[in-house]
Design a protein around this motif. Structure first.
Motif, mmCIF file in Angstrom:
data_model
loop_
_atom_site.group_PDB
_atom_site.id
_atom_site.type_symbol
_atom_site.label_atom_id
_atom_site.label_comp_id
_atom_site.label_asym_id
_atom_site.label_seq_id
_atom_site.Cartn_x
_atom_site.Cartn_y
_atom_site.Cartn_z
ATOM 1 N N GLU A 229 15.461 13.660 6.586
ATOM 2 C CA GLU A 229 14.724 14.929 6.856
ATOM 3 C C GLU A 229 13.432 14.303 7.845
ATOM 4 O O GLU A 229 12.286 14.230 7.103
ATOM 5 N N SER A 231 10.289 14.479 10.427
ATOM 6 C CA SER A 231 9.466 15.407 10.950
ATOM 7 C C SER A 231 9.791 16.221 12.207
ATOM 8 O O SER A 231 10.461 15.550 12.849
ATOM 9 N N SER A 232 9.524 17.241 12.308
ATOM 10 C CA SER A 232 9.804 18.149 13.527
ATOM 11 C C SER A 232 8.445 18.564 14.296
ATOM 12 O O SER A 232 7.458 18.820 13.724
ATOM 13 N N ARG A 236 12.047 21.081 16.336
ATOM 14 C CA ARG A 236 12.763 20.074 16.683
ATOM 15 C C ARG A 236 12.494 18.654 16.304
ATOM 16 O O ARG A 236 11.368 18.351 16.161
ATOM 17 N N HIS A 237 13.353 17.983 15.772
ATOM 18 C CA HIS A 237 12.989 16.606 14.932
ATOM 19 C C HIS A 237 12.697 15.694 16.184
ATOM 20 O O HIS A 237 13.139 15.783 17.251
ATOM 21 N N LEU A 261 12.020 13.580 21.591
ATOM 22 C CA LEU A 261 11.872 14.809 21.031
ATOM 23 C C LEU A 261 13.223 15.328 21.204
ATOM 24 O O LEU A 261 13.902 15.364 22.298
ATOM 25 N N THR A 269 17.736 12.068 19.181
ATOM 26 C CA THR A 269 16.730 12.323 20.148
ATOM 27 C C THR A 269 16.847 11.653 21.480
ATOM 28 O O THR A 269 16.141 11.720 22.262
ATOM 29 N N THR A 330 9.349 13.892 6.542
ATOM 30 C CA THR A 330 8.361 14.961 6.451
ATOM 31 C C THR A 330 7.325 14.492 5.297
ATOM 32 O O THR A 330 6.186 15.117 5.116
#
Length: 374
Positions: A229, A231-232, A236-237, A261, A269, A330
């Protein structure tokens, strides 16, 4: 320019590629042109040579030089290089028996140094990093994709998995599978299609999921990797692209860090898959604040150097550069996803200039070293 090369003895660098009937040679011509120009600026002649033309028993070889006056590449008779920088652009070209033989011949040569002799295999990268107690903490759960049983076991453990070709490039062929046991059709497969659209397949049966996966992968070897998971930014991650290179003193250093991104609703990405180039601080500060962002970027640099050293050690090859994808989850934990032995050029101008200089400076350093047989 060719007379300059043949005059006084300077370290000479050949950028290795393969021939192409239509276009003389294959590869990123803008990159090659920039390398030749940087070599001129640093008083280190650089030319492009194909595996076919690099005849090690001769005193001179036919190589290509760029002529800016008419923006053309022309063949010249040039001295044998002291250093060969492998930029063969495609895995299938590098696998050709005659090309592999030529690379092996250069590696065995008494005085010519060659670095980055081949592309990396994703599965081996993770195996190498798991052999070091520091780098193994950066590796997500990863296994070779063998069949529905191993897939099911991994999904029970992690609930979301990325499926990646072992020898993939630019995000092609990557899929995401999720298990949500509360759903009527708990298996959800997202296939990153062309034209920036995803194909989503849902089923209640593992057998049907596996059949759909195999329809996509065919005989291509794949790995399964724990879904992190990340960070976004604005929903959007993102992840970080780090270029690590050896300097003119032969030591690994980070040349630059960029952020990528993910495109809207995309599962990776990569820029060819709809991702965009961003500033790392702009991505990280909203999630972590300024102080923590600086701390994280410091950790990215130190870990990237550790990773590069470990990959070089375990591979047994002489390496001079690699790019790598690192993610920040995260909770602020770092993860390693990929390394590339033939980095695509970084578009950030300050990274680009330094990266070209470091290739030439490291080649100059190598040319002064006695050849060590491995």
């Amino acid at each position: 320019m060719s007379t300059l090369l043949l005059s006084e003895k300077k370290p000479i660098v050949a950028v290795l590629t393969v021939d192409d009937e239509a276009r003389q040679f294959r590869g990123n011509r803008a990159n090659f042109r920039d390398l030749v120009k940087t070599g001129q600026e640093l008083d280190c002649p650089v030319y492009v040579v194909t595996a076919r033309d690099l005849k090690l028993s001769a005193k001179r070889v036919q190589g290509y030089l760029f002529h800016p006056e008419d923006k053309s590449w022309r063949k010249h008779w040039l001295p044998l290089p002291d250093v060969v920088y492998n930029r063969i652009p495609l895995r299938e070209d590098e696998r050709r028996p005659e090309v592999r033989r030529k690379i092996d011949e250069v590696i065995r040569h008494d005085s010519i140094h060659l670095f980055n002799p081949c592309f990396f295999n994703k599965r081996r990268l993770f195996e190498w990093l798991k052999k070091n107690k520091t780098t193994k903490t950066l590796v997500p759960g990863t296994r070779k994709m063998l069949g529905p049983k191993t897939l099911s076991a991994m999904l029970q453990q992690y609930s979301s998995l990325y499926l990646k070709p072992e020898s993939g490039k630019a995000g092609k062929g990557i899929m995401l599978v999720r298990l949500d046991e509360g759903e009527a059709k708990p298996y959800r497969l997202t296939i990153q299609g062309d034209k920036r659209k995803n194909i989503v397949y849902k089923t209640a049966k593992l057998r049907l999921l596996w059949k759909r996966i195999k329809a996509e992968t065919g005989s291509t070897p794949y790995i399964m990797q724990e879904g992190i998971e990340l960070s976004s930014f604005q929903g959007r991650h993102f992840d970080l692209r780090v270029l690590v290179q050896k300097t003119g003193k032969g030591v690994w250093m980070v040349t630059g860090t960029g952020a990528r991104l993910a495109g809207p609703k995309r599962i990776t990405t990569h820029v060819p898959q709809g991702g965009s180039i961003e500033d790392p601080e702009k991505m990280l500060i909203p999630a972590f604040g300024s102080d923590m962002t600086q701390f994280l970027l410091g950790r990215v640099k130190s870990n990237a150097v550790l990773i590069a050293k470990q990959i070089e050690k375990e591979s047994g090859f002489l390496l001079g550069e690699m790019s790598m994808d690192l993610g920040v989850d995260t909770d602020g934990r770092l993860w390693f996803f990929e390394a590339n032995a033939k980095p695509m050029k970084f578009d950030e101008p300050h990274i680009r200039k330094k990266s070209l200089e470091r290739i030439v400076q490291y080649s100059q350093f190598l040319s002064r070293q006695p050849k060590v047989r491995t």
